[in-house]
Design an enzyme around this catalytic site. Structure first.
Site, PDB file in Angstrom:
ATOM      1  N   ASP A 273       5.573  -5.529  -8.380  1.00 28.90           N
ATOM      2  CA  ASP A 273       5.891  -5.598  -6.955  1.00 28.90           C
ATOM      3  C   ASP A 273       5.194  -4.469  -6.202  1.00 28.90           C
ATOM      4  OD1 ASP A 273       7.535  -3.241  -6.793  1.00 28.90           O
ATOM      5  OD2 ASP A 273       9.229  -4.374  -7.567  1.00 28.90           O
ATOM      6  N   ARG A 274       5.226  -4.534  -4.899  1.00 26.17           N
ATOM      7  CA  ARG A 274       4.398  -3.645  -4.083  1.00 26.17           C
ATOM      8  C   ARG A 274       4.657  -2.169  -4.380  1.00 26.17           C
ATOM      9  NH1 ARG A 274       4.143  -3.575   2.589  1.00 26.17           N
ATOM     10  NH2 ARG A 274       2.466  -2.028   2.761  1.00 26.17           N
TER      11      ARG A 274
END
Length: 320
Positions: A165-166
């Site tokens: 994820d980011r």
């Protein structure tokens, strides 16, 4: 001004900022990836002759040439490796340099490490910084993977193996080998991934035990393969956890469930391949032993039974 220091374990385990060295495994050599299998004794003459007959293909390529093209060493050195009984073809120790094989039809190991015989494929490791989205390019203009790749890597049409994820940092593999990418992300192969998890609050010894025994999340039960506390202060704790699940944001959801929200998450290893002291934001080619380990890791599924995909899993692989 807040002068409180973060826990020593947290400082030691953090992935370094862009352009810096150091990190969770700063003392490790990133090329020291796997422990080679014990060297097998040379076969007796009768067995060596049988092995030669079993693997020899008169229309094939000399074995030492195949090894040299795979990047093992020079042909002369490869001849020595064969003569010493350190090379296996389809599980049989070969000691005759005159043996010929078809690279596309055999499996070759040197000192227990499987070789990749396809020189056209590209395999690289990216140390992803926080804030980078796991996509090759982003229409919203956010930092993406292609921003860190060379022109040659972009031209090779690499794809990311799974997702982070980011805000998750650390090890992300990229390749144009679609079959290997599929196997590394498919749940039946149960590929283990290791994370450094910095969480809020002091963590009781019962928490790792709880995660190892398994907890129930909204999309089903989950258990860690290993989990240990590395260090703690009153407000933060550093934990190392390994699991093979690829479900969406699974690490963050596991620690939310036990009451310790994740402050920072770094993937440090896939199988025995570690991020080492590779600089954050950098990309490097996988070494021969690293690739051999991935090939061994995905040689056969651990759980061949088909598994339905989780309704929470994102398209394209896991997102811890």
């Amino acid at each position: 001004m807040n002068s409180r220091k973060e826990p020593r374990a947290a400082r030691a385990a953090r992935t370094p900022p862009p352009g810096s060295s150091g990190g969770p495994f700063a003392g490790e050599d990133p090329q020291r990836i796997i422990r080679s299998a014990p060297q097998r004794s040379k076969p007796r003459l009768s067995e060596a002759e049988q092995n030669f007959e079993a693997v020899h293909d008169p229309d094939g390529v000399r074995l030492q040439k195949v090894l040299a093209q795979a990047g093992v060493a020079s042909r002369r050195v490869c001849e020595g490796l064969i003569a010493e009984g350190r090379v296996e073809v389809d599980g049989k120790v070969v000691v005759e340099p005159g043996v010929r094989v078809r690279p596309e039809a055999v499996t070759i190991h040197v000192d227990g490490v499987r070789l990749s015989l396809d020189v056209e494929h590209c395999y690289v490791m990216f140390n992803k910084p926080a804030g980078v989205v796991t996509t090759l390019s982003d229409p919203q203009g956010r930092p993406a993977i292609n921003d860190y790749l060379t022109d040659e890597m972009v031209a090779a049409r690499l794809v990311h193996v799974g997702r982070l994820d980011r805000e998750t940092e650390g090890l992300l593999l990229l390749t144009n080998d679609g079959e290997l990418a599929h196997r590394l992300t498919h749940p039946s192969y149960e590929v283990p991934k290791t994370y450094m998890v910095e969480v809020a609050g002091a963590v009781k010894k019962s928490v790792p035990k709880q995660l190892l025994e398994g907890i129930e999340l909204e999309d089903g039960p989950i258990a860690a393969d290993s989990c240990r506390i590395l260090g703690t202060t009153g407000s933060r704790t550093m934990i190392e956890v390994t699991l093979h699940s690829g479900r969406n944001r699974i690490v963050r959801r596991m620690f939310d469930h036990v009451g310790h929200p994740v402050l920072r998450l770094v993937r440090t290893a896939i199988g025995q391949i570690t991020i080492g002291d590779q600089k954050q934001g950098s990309v490097r080619d996988l070494g021969r032993q690293e690739l051999g380990h991935l090939l061994e890791l995905t040689a056969a599924p651990q759980n061949p039974a088909p598994q339905p995909s989780s309704p929470h899993a994102p398209e394209g692989g896991e997102r811890p």
